[in-house]
Design an enzyme around this catalytic site. Structure first.
Site, PDB file in Angstrom:
ATOM      1  CB  SER A  93      25.181   3.837   0.469  1.00 33.72           C
ATOM      2  OG  SER A  93      25.191   5.150  -0.028  1.00 33.72           O
ATOM      3  CG  HIS A 200      23.068   4.772  -4.513  1.00 34.07           C
ATOM      4  ND1 HIS A 200      24.711   4.639  -4.636  1.00 34.07           N
ATOM      5  CD2 HIS A 200      22.910   4.764  -3.144  1.00 34.07           C
ATOM      6  CE1 HIS A 200      25.061   4.619  -3.474  1.00 34.07           C
ATOM      7  NE2 HIS A 200      24.231   5.149  -2.636  1.00 34.07           N
TER       8      HIS A 200
END
Length: 305
Positions: A93, A200
């Site tokens: 990420s 996400h």
């Protein structure tokens, strides 16, 4: 060849990289440079957890990035290493941005600017306490997806971290109401995470669109280091492709398991995790036993290599 991985949000802890700041002039200079770029007193947040800002998304990301970047640059300097000594870089990420800066695909200046914006957008994307995330322990993503589908749960897989750890996103109520469905169908542990929003997932689409416009402004630099994108776990060095997938990252699943499998598939066998904590090393060891994994998150680690 050796690959380098960089951690994401959740790896932070008070006083991370303080020993680098205290012992290396280069580390201190980089901290000062980043603080000047983003106009945030990063070391006060990291070393003293001023106003508990270290755990606020708008500050957490730039703080973790700063520590990882500083540790990497100090490692290069102390061990007489070059960027060219590494074949592949990837991150989880937020860590994907660290990989791009450390591989010189993007400049420190632009990475700091985009991460400050990313943290702000993710922090403000959803009103507090409306959405949540949970870690599911014990089964792989296919099994989790089947539970979601069979029970018509309004839940998304956010992180495929390993064959034994999956993170889901949804509204707070949906996450809480899904707990028994998962525990009754093979999930060993259900752990609600202390996060500000459902990262996400589709809840990040508006923030992703705004960030995408900022990413468009970044000057990506071609070089031979390959990057593995979170979006689809592909390995490439083409900056147009890397940029395009980065623009889709925030609202889509982190494909960490497949990223490590693909890394193994091209014959890589040594991984260095650089940055706070050892979270990724643990995940990687659960994905494959074929890597020699080294972690560098404190000064003493530099002299054990």
């Amino acid at each position: 060849m050796t690959s380098v991985v960089f951690p994401g949000q959740g790896s932070q802890f008070v006083e991370m990289a303080k020993d680098f700041n205290d012992n290396f002039k280069l580390s201190k200079q980089i901290f000062e440079e980043i603080e000047d770029l983003v106009k945030i007193d990063i070391r006060n947040i990291i070393f003293n957890n001023h106003e508990n800002k270290l755990n606020l998304t708008q500050y957490t990301q730039i703080c973790i990035f700063s520590c990882s970047y500083i540790i990497f640059k100090t490692y290069l300097n102390e061990k007489n290493k070059k960027i060219d000594d590494f074949n592949v870089m990837l991150g989880h990420s937020l860590g994907e941005y660290t990989a791009l800066a450390c591989s010189n695909k993007i400049s420190l200046d632009e990475c700091c600017r985009i991460l400050k914006k990313r943290g702000e957008l993710m922090n403000d994307a959803i009103p507090p306490n409306e959405t949540s995330m949970a870690a599911l322990i014990g089964r792989n993503s296919d099994h989790v997806f089947k539970i979601i589908k069979d029970n018509d749960l309004n839940i998304q897989i956010a992180n495929d971290n390993s064959p034994f750890q999956i993170v889901i996103s949804g509204t707070k109520n949906e996450i809480l109401n899904s707990k028994n469905f998962f525990l009754d169908n093979g999930i060993k542990k259900f752990i609600e995470l202390n996060v500000s929003a459902a990262f996400h997932s589709n809840f990040m689409i508006n923030a992703q669109e705004k960030l995408s416009k900022e990413i468009d402004k970044i000057n990506f630099i071609e070089n031979d280091i390959q990057i593995i994108s979170n979006y689809d776990a592909t390995i490439n060095k083409d900056t147009k492709s890397i940029k395009n997938k980065l623009q889709k990252q925030m609202a889509n699943k982190v494909n960490w398991t497949q990223s490590i499998k693909n890394l193994e598939g091209i014959g890589e066998n040594k991984i260095i995790e650089i940055g706070p904590n050892k979270i990724l090393s643990g995940l990687i060891s659960r994905i494959s036993k074929n890597f020699d994994i080294v972690t560098i998150n404190q000064v003493s680690d530099l002299y054990e290599q």
